[in-house]
Scaffold this active site. Structure first.
Site, PDB file in Angstrom:
ATOM      1  N   ARG A 295     -13.036  -3.157  -8.940  1.00 25.36           N
ATOM      2  CA  ARG A 295     -12.089  -2.142  -9.413  1.00 25.36           C
ATOM      3  C   ARG A 295     -11.202  -2.805 -10.462  1.00 25.36           C
ATOM      4  O   ARG A 295     -10.666  -3.888 -10.232  1.00 25.36           O
ATOM      5  CB  ARG A 295     -11.231  -1.640  -8.247  1.00 25.36           C
ATOM      6  CG  ARG A 295     -10.434  -0.418  -8.614  1.00 25.36           C
ATOM      7  CD  ARG A 295      -9.732   0.190  -7.430  1.00 25.36           C
ATOM      8  NE  ARG A 295      -9.874   1.639  -7.467  1.00 25.36           N
ATOM      9  CZ  ARG A 295      -9.042   2.482  -6.889  1.00 25.36           C
ATOM     10  NH1 ARG A 295      -8.018   2.045  -6.197  1.00 25.36           N
ATOM     11  NH2 ARG A 295      -9.239   3.776  -6.983  1.00 25.36           N
TER      12      ARG A 295
ATOM     13  N   ARG B  78      -5.291  10.559  -2.715  1.00 31.37           N
ATOM     14  CA  ARG B  78      -4.336  11.554  -2.186  1.00 31.37           C
ATOM     15  C   ARG B  78      -5.007  12.897  -1.940  1.00 31.37           C
ATOM     16  O   ARG B  78      -4.698  13.586  -0.960  1.00 31.37           O
ATOM     17  CB  ARG B  78      -3.165  11.714  -3.166  1.00 31.37           C
ATOM     18  CG  ARG B  78      -2.288  10.481  -3.225  1.00 31.37           C
ATOM     19  CD  ARG B  78      -1.405  10.476  -4.431  1.00 31.37           C
ATOM     20  NE  ARG B  78      -2.151  10.362  -5.677  1.00 31.37           N
ATOM     21  CZ  ARG B  78      -1.604  10.250  -6.881  1.00 31.37           C
ATOM     22  NH1 ARG B  78      -0.292  10.257  -6.998  1.00 31.37           N
ATOM     23  NH2 ARG B  78      -2.351  10.133  -7.948  1.00 31.37           N
TER      24      ARG B  78
ATOM     25  N   ALA C 221      -7.470  -2.082   0.737  1.00 29.49           N
ATOM     26  CA  ALA C 221      -7.304  -3.467   0.287  1.00 29.49           C
ATOM     27  C   ALA C 221      -7.192  -4.362   1.518  1.00 29.49           C
ATOM     28  O   ALA C 221      -6.278  -4.212   2.327  1.00 29.49           O
ATOM     29  CB  ALA C 221      -6.059  -3.587  -0.575  1.00 29.49           C
TER      30      ALA C 221
ATOM     31  N   TYR D 172      -2.537  -6.962  -9.018  1.00 29.71           N
ATOM     32  CA  TYR D 172      -2.714  -7.969  -7.986  1.00 29.71           C
ATOM     33  C   TYR D 172      -3.422  -9.196  -8.584  1.00 29.71           C
ATOM     34  O   TYR D 172      -3.683  -9.245  -9.782  1.00 29.71           O
ATOM     35  CB  TYR D 172      -3.442  -7.366  -6.779  1.00 29.71           C
ATOM     36  CG  TYR D 172      -2.623  -6.234  -6.177  1.00 29.71           C
ATOM     37  CD1 TYR D 172      -1.344  -6.488  -5.666  1.00 29.71           C
ATOM     38  CD2 TYR D 172      -3.075  -4.917  -6.186  1.00 29.71           C
ATOM     39  CE1 TYR D 172      -0.558  -5.462  -5.156  1.00 29.71           C
ATOM     40  CE2 TYR D 172      -2.289  -3.881  -5.666  1.00 29.71           C
ATOM     41  CZ  TYR D 172      -1.036  -4.163  -5.162  1.00 29.71           C
ATOM     42  OH  TYR D 172      -0.255  -3.159  -4.668  1.00 29.71           O
TER      43      TYR D 172
ATOM     44  N   PRO E  34     -10.093   3.317  -1.805  1.00 29.26           N
ATOM     45  CA  PRO E  34      -9.368   2.489  -0.829  1.00 29.26           C
ATOM     46  C   PRO E  34      -7.912   2.925  -0.721  1.00 29.26           C
ATOM     47  O   PRO E  34      -7.272   3.207  -1.736  1.00 29.26           O
ATOM     48  CB  PRO E  34      -9.478   1.084  -1.424  1.00 29.26           C
ATOM     49  CG  PRO E  34      -9.689   1.298  -2.892  1.00 29.26           C
ATOM     50  CD  PRO E  34     -10.451   2.578  -3.018  1.00 29.26           C
TER      51      PRO E  34
HETATM   52  C1  LIG Z   1      -1.776   5.874   0.484  1.00 26.22           C
HETATM   53  C2  LIG Z   1      -2.429   5.176  -0.667  1.00 26.22           C
HETATM   54  C3  LIG Z   1      -2.870   3.868  -0.521  1.00 26.22           C
HETATM   55  C4  LIG Z   1      -3.542   3.225  -1.573  1.00 26.22           C
HETATM   56  N1  LIG Z   1      -4.051   1.977  -1.372  1.00 26.22           N
HETATM   57  C5  LIG Z   1      -4.863   1.426  -2.301  1.00 26.22           C
HETATM   58  C6  LIG Z   1      -5.607   0.247  -2.028  1.00 26.22           C
HETATM   59  O1  LIG Z   1      -5.602  -0.274  -0.915  1.00 26.22           O
HETATM   60  N2  LIG Z   1      -6.356  -0.270  -3.035  1.00 26.22           N
HETATM   61  C7  LIG Z   1      -6.436   0.316  -4.267  1.00 26.22           C
HETATM   62  O2  LIG Z   1      -7.130  -0.198  -5.147  1.00 26.22           O
HETATM   63  N3  LIG Z   1      -5.781   1.465  -4.537  1.00 26.22           N
HETATM   64  C8  LIG Z   1      -5.023   2.040  -3.573  1.00 26.22           C
HETATM   65  N4  LIG Z   1      -4.433   3.251  -3.821  1.00 26.22           N
HETATM   66  C9  LIG Z   1      -4.730   3.944  -5.077  1.00 26.22           C
HETATM   67  C10 LIG Z   1      -5.874   4.940  -4.863  1.00 26.22           C
HETATM   68  O3  LIG Z   1      -7.065   4.295  -4.448  1.00 26.22           O
HETATM   69  C11 LIG Z   1      -6.160   5.786  -6.118  1.00 26.22           C
HETATM   70  O4  LIG Z   1      -6.651   4.959  -7.138  1.00 26.22           O
HETATM   71  C12 LIG Z   1      -4.925   6.526  -6.632  1.00 26.22           C
HETATM   72  O5  LIG Z   1      -4.159   7.068  -5.566  1.00 26.22           O
HETATM   73  C13 LIG Z   1      -5.323   7.646  -7.600  1.00 26.22           C
HETATM   74  O6  LIG Z   1      -6.192   8.589  -6.975  1.00 26.22           O
HETATM   75  P1  LIG Z   1      -5.638   9.995  -6.388  1.00 26.22           P
HETATM   76  O7  LIG Z   1      -4.965  10.695  -7.534  1.00 26.22           O
HETATM   77  O8  LIG Z   1      -6.870  10.728  -5.873  1.00 26.22           O
HETATM   78  O9  LIG Z   1      -4.668   9.665  -5.311  1.00 26.22           O
HETATM   79  C14 LIG Z   1      -3.737   3.893  -2.797  1.00 26.22           C
HETATM   80  C15 LIG Z   1      -3.246   5.192  -2.953  1.00 26.22           C
HETATM   81  C16 LIG Z   1      -2.631   5.839  -1.905  1.00 26.22           C
HETATM   82  C17 LIG Z   1      -2.186   7.268  -2.096  1.00 26.22           C
END
Ligand SMILES: Cc1cc2nc3c(=O)[nH]c(=O)nc-3n(C[C@H](O)[C@H](O)[C@H](O)COP(=O)(O)O)c2cc1C
Length: 367
Positions: free
Chosen positions: A231, A325, A57, A183, A23
């Protein structure tokens, strides 16, 4: 044969491979309603070749948003906006879609990240009174959240269940509950943010009570043949906070309540956190939970490499990996991973000519 490209069932949901789009808040909604940005963003990721697309989210109440530009699912207008987006995505992609249902608790009422992300004061435009298990602000200088009383807790629980019903109506295949990143549900779990003296605070059993009640309410409201997962933050990364031992107990309790999968992230609850950020840094947390439950476990966090992802699922650290990302940077990461392993991946018909010459069998035609 690559494990990353082998199928897996989560509850009744068949996933074609082990790659999930995590997400990601887009801060581009208006009054909780998805905008055309969401169609562009989700539309692009729906064509990624991943097995499951998780919508950002999505707040169950207006005051449960992180910022005024968060997506919501609390009334007919927000439901219709999500339905419009998903109908368009569905027209061109059959990727299963999950929605992350969330309440930001004391971390709500903020500016969007690219405008600084600071909390907006109560009573000013785009600001509102936040709520939490206890009247403790997240950062010094944030306004003090209102400690939820029993009547208000019932309201939040019902809001989660109502949002799950709306998610079911718009054709969402799975719900993920946001129990991570500081949260509301995580605020109940952690002894650092939960100082209640009633049956929702104190012992681990009491701190788990409200998140489990919310889980039960959502599970009962969402069709039984569609999975509900959670999560979690595996640890607060703060001495005396929520930790992996408590996460294991929580994961086992969730499993006993019918939770279909546990998605393991970390942190976000306390500014004192010290996170050892690096490749796969949260995978050991997923591994610890996987050792204690039978349902699928999802690892996330700085998973960027094809062999790295394959190693996580093939050595049994986790059953699935999620990308955030990584997949924004390269929205066709799963295509490239499939090419790397000589596996097959889905492509829209319009893009079938994109298969590189050395990978003529890359696309799974006629699925
Ligand atoms: C732009 C962005 C928005 C995110 N929004 C959420 C979210 O809505 N809910 C959530 O649980 N984590 C959110 N995250 C965290 C990611 O889901 C993920 O757990 C975190 O970025 C680590 O993974 P990655 O290294 O592949 O980015 C967000 C991350 C990014 C980069």
């Amino acid at each position: 044969m690559s494990t990353l490209f082998s199928p897996l069932r989560v509850g009744e949901l068949e996933l074609v491979n082990r790659i999930i789009i995590a997400p990601m808040c887009q801060y581009s909604a208006v009054d909780g309603c998805m905008s055309d940005w969401h169609l562009i963003h989700l539309g692009s990721l729906a064509l990624s070749g991943a097995a499951l697309l998780t919508v950002e989210a999505t707040s169950v109440l207006p005051e449960g948003r992180i910022s005024y530009a968060d997506v919501g699912l609390w009334n007919d207008a927000t439901e219709q906006a999500m339905a419009r987006t998903l109908v368009s995505v569905r027209r061109w992609s059959d990727i299963p879609i999950a929605v992350q249902l969330a309440h930001a608790g004391r971390k709500g009422s903020t500016e969007v990240p690219w405008k600084g992300g600071k909390q907006i004061a109560v009573g000013t435009i785009n600001g509102w009174q936040t709520v939490a298990p206890s009247a403790l602000p997240f950062l010094p200088g944030d306004h003090v959240p209102l400690a939820l009383d029993h009547r208000q807790l019932r309201g939040v629980r019902e809001a989660f269940a109502n949002a799950a019903r709306r998610a079911a109506r718009v054709g969402v295949d799975a719900v993920q509950l946001h129990g991570a990143h500081g949260y509301l549900l995580h605020e109940f779990l952690s002894p650092l943010s939960n100082r209640r003296t009633d049956e929702y605070g104190g012992s681990l059993e009491n701190r788990m009570r409200f998140p489990l009640e919310v889980f039960d309410a959502v599970r009962a409201a969402f069709p039984a043949d569609r999975p509900v997962s959670m999560r979690v933050s595996g640890t607060d990364w703060v001495e005396g906070g929520w930790d992996i031992a408590q996460s294991v107990v929580f994961a086992q309790a969730l499993e006993a309540h019918g939770c279909a999968a546990i998605h393991v992230s970390s942190g976000g609850l306390d500014a004192a956190q010290r996170i050892p950020v690096g490749p796969s840094y949260q995978v050991p947390l997923a591994r610890a939970i996987k050792a204690a439950v039978r349902v699928p476990v999802i690892a996330v966090g700085l998973i960027t490499g094809f062999e790295q992802a394959e190693a996580i699922v093939s050595t049994g650290d986790a059953d699935l990996i999620a990308l955030a990302r990584t997949v924004l940077f390269n929205p066709r990461w799963p295509w490239h991973a499939a090419a790397h392993f000589g596996a097959r991946v889905r492509s829209p018909d319009q893009y079938l000519r994109a298969a590189p010459r050395q990978h003529p069998d890359l696309f799974d035609i006629g699925h």
